[in-house]
Design a protein around this motif. Structure first.
Motif, mmCIF file in Angstrom:
data_model
loop_
_atom_site.group_PDB
_atom_site.id
_atom_site.type_symbol
_atom_site.label_atom_id
_atom_site.label_comp_id
_atom_site.label_asym_id
_atom_site.label_seq_id
_atom_site.Cartn_x
_atom_site.Cartn_y
_atom_site.Cartn_z
ATOM 1 N N LEU A 100 -0.724 10.555 5.229
ATOM 2 C CA LEU A 100 -1.878 9.876 4.937
ATOM 3 C C LEU A 100 -1.681 8.357 4.843
ATOM 4 N N THR A 101 -3.147 7.678 4.873
ATOM 5 C CA THR A 101 -3.123 6.181 4.955
ATOM 6 C C THR A 101 -3.797 5.664 3.731
ATOM 7 N N CYS A 102 -3.026 4.802 3.029
ATOM 8 C CA CYS A 102 -4.084 4.267 1.811
ATOM 9 C C CYS A 102 -4.089 2.422 2.346
ATOM 10 N N ASP A 103 -5.402 2.222 2.262
ATOM 11 C CA ASP A 103 -6.084 0.893 2.566
ATOM 12 C C ASP A 103 -6.072 0.425 1.212
ATOM 13 N N SER B 14 5.491 3.305 6.767
ATOM 14 C CA SER B 14 5.284 2.079 7.270
ATOM 15 C C SER B 14 4.144 1.328 6.514
ATOM 16 N N VAL B 15 4.263 -0.015 6.716
ATOM 17 C CA VAL B 15 3.489 -1.005 5.848
ATOM 18 C C VAL B 15 2.800 -2.008 6.815
ATOM 19 N N ASP B 16 1.674 -2.428 6.706
ATOM 20 C CA ASP B 16 1.174 -3.232 7.434
ATOM 21 C C ASP B 16 -0.135 -3.929 6.455
ATOM 22 N N ASP B 17 0.575 -5.046 6.016
ATOM 23 C CA ASP B 17 -0.203 -5.940 4.941
ATOM 24 C C ASP B 17 -0.352 -4.948 3.831
ATOM 25 N N ASP B 18 -1.828 -4.761 3.702
ATOM 26 C CA ASP B 18 -2.069 -3.632 2.545
ATOM 27 C C ASP B 18 -2.371 -2.341 2.972
ATOM 28 N N GLY C 284 -4.852 -7.174 -3.287
ATOM 29 C CA GLY C 284 -4.012 -8.265 -3.433
ATOM 30 C C GLY C 284 -2.413 -7.566 -3.845
ATOM 31 N N SER C 285 -2.233 -6.036 -3.520
ATOM 32 C CA SER C 285 -0.996 -5.625 -3.756
ATOM 33 C C SER C 285 -1.068 -4.349 -3.027
ATOM 34 N N GLN C 286 0.106 -3.852 -2.715
ATOM 35 C CA GLN C 286 0.436 -2.600 -1.787
ATOM 36 C C GLN C 286 0.052 -1.468 -2.830
ATOM 37 N N PRO C 287 -0.776 -0.522 -2.102
ATOM 38 C CA PRO C 287 -1.101 0.847 -3.092
ATOM 39 C C PRO C 287 0.272 1.868 -2.955
ATOM 40 N N PHE C 288 0.227 2.763 -3.528
ATOM 41 C CA PHE C 288 1.162 3.872 -3.786
ATOM 42 C C PHE C 288 0.195 5.330 -3.765
ATOM 43 N N VAL C 289 1.119 6.441 -3.869
ATOM 44 C CA VAL C 289 0.299 7.503 -3.814
ATOM 45 C C VAL C 289 1.037 8.445 -5.105
#
Length: 281
Positions: A37-40, A62-66, A45-50
Motif C-alpha cells: 500500500l502507498t500513503c501519500d 520505499s520513500v519518495d518525498d511524502d 510536511g512529514s512522512q506518514p506511517f501505517v
C-alpha cells in the motif's frame, strides 16, 4: 508467489485541516500473499506511517518525498478482518479512512469424532466444521462413497454443517471421505462409520462334538456379539449305550424243530445198522 495489491492513501492539506482518503475501502488478498500500500502525505510536511491490527505489520519499502510505500507481512487466515490506517504525525488529531483487510483462504475441515459406532436402525449424526473464506456452501460439500439417499445435510451455523442418516443399515458401514471446495482451494477429511447388527451370533470355545465320561463335567464358554442382548441356550444330545451280552441268542422255533428231527433220524439209523449186523452173526 506474492500478490501485490496497491492501496493509495491521500493526505490532503485543506483550509479546514487535513483529511485522509483511502481507496478502496476494502483490500482482498489470498492467504500466503502480501499487501503493498502507498500513503501519500502531500502537504502534510512529514512522512506518514501505517498502523494495523490483528497481527498485521507494515514496513516501509520505499520513500519518495511524502509518498511512502508500505508492505505487509505474509498474510494468513488469522489476519482476516485486520484494520489498516495511514497516519500523519503532523496532525495526530486527524483520523483517516480505514482499510479492512479481507484474507481469502481454502477450506480447513474438522470432523468431531472421526470413528463412530452406532446400532443398526439407530440415527447417525455428525457435525463437520469447515473454516473457509469464502464460506463453503452445501453444494461445495461431497462425501465418497455415496451415503444413502435418506441422508440429510443441514446448516448448523456459518462454519458447521451436519450429516444425518435417520435409519442406519448395516451396509452403511464404511470409511468415508468428505471434500469441501471454495474459490480458493479444496480440503478433505475422513471418518469411519461402524454399524453393530441387531442379530446376535454365538461362538463357542470348544468343538461342537466333545467326548466325555459318565459323571464328568463339561464347561462351555460362549461369546455373543450384536447390539441386542441375546439369550444363550445349550442343547444336550443323548447318546444310547448298547450292552453286548455273551449269552448265545436262542434260535427261532422252526430251526429248533428241524435240528431235533435230524438227531432222531440219526439215532434210528444207528439202531437199524446194529440189528442187521446181529442177524448175520
Amino acid at each position: 508467489m506474492f500478490f501485490w495489491f496497491t492501496v493509495v492513501f491521500c493526505v490532503i492539506g485543506l483550509v479546514a485541516g487535513q483529511s485522509f482518503t483511502a481507496n478502496p475501502a476494502n483490500a482482498t488478498v489470498i492467504e500466503g500473499d502480501v499487501l503493498r500500500l502507498t500513503c501519500d502525505a502531500a502537504f502534510s510536511g512529514s512522512q506518514p506511517f501505517v498502523t494495523a491490527t490483528n497481527g498485521v505489520t507494515a514496513s516501509s519499502v520505499s520513500v519518495d518525498d511524502d509518498l511512502v510505500v508500505f508492505e505487509t507481512n505474509v498474510l494468513s487466515r488469522q489476519n482476516n478482518g485486520s484494520v489498516l490506517r495511514c497516519e500523519s504525525p503532523a496532525d495526530s488529531s486527524q483520523v483517516g479512512d480505514l482499510i479492512t483487510l479481507i484474507v481469502q483462504y481454502e477450506p480447513l475441515i474438522t470432523v468431531t469424532g472421526a470413528n463412530i459406532t452406532v446400532n443398526e436402525g439407530d440415527q447417525f449424526s455428525l457435525n463437520v466444521t469447515i473454516d473457509a473464506n469464502p464460506s463453503v456452501t452445501l453444494g461445495g460439500i461431497s462425501v465418497a462413497p455415496n451415503l444413502p439417499a435418506t441422508t440429510v445435510f443441514g446448516v448448523v451455523n456459518a462454519s458447521t454443517v451436519s450429516i444425518t442418516i435417520p435409519n442406519v443399515a448395516r451396509n452403511d458401514a464404511n470409511n468415508y471421505t468428505i471434500t469441501a471446495n471454495n474459490s480458493v482451494g479444496t480440503d478433505t477429511a475422513t471418518f469411519q462409520l461402524t454399524v453393530l447388527p441387531n442379530d446376535a451370533t454365538t461362538s463357542s470355545s470348544i468343538p461342537s462334538n466333545t467326548e466325555t465320561t459318565t459323571s464328568s463335567t463339561v464347561t462351555v464358554t460362549a461369546q455373543t456379539t450384536g447390539s441386542v442382548s441375546p439369550t444363550v441356550s445349550t442343547t444336550a444330545t443323548m447318546i444310547s449305550v448298547v450292552t453286548v451280552s455273551s449269552t448265545p441268542t436262542p434260535a427261532p422255533t422252526g430251526e429248533t424243530q428241524s435240528n431235533a428231527t435230524n438227531v432222531l433220524a440219526s439215532f434210528m439209523a444207528i439202531i437199524f445198522l446194529n440189528f442187521v449186523v446181529f442177524l448175520f452173526i
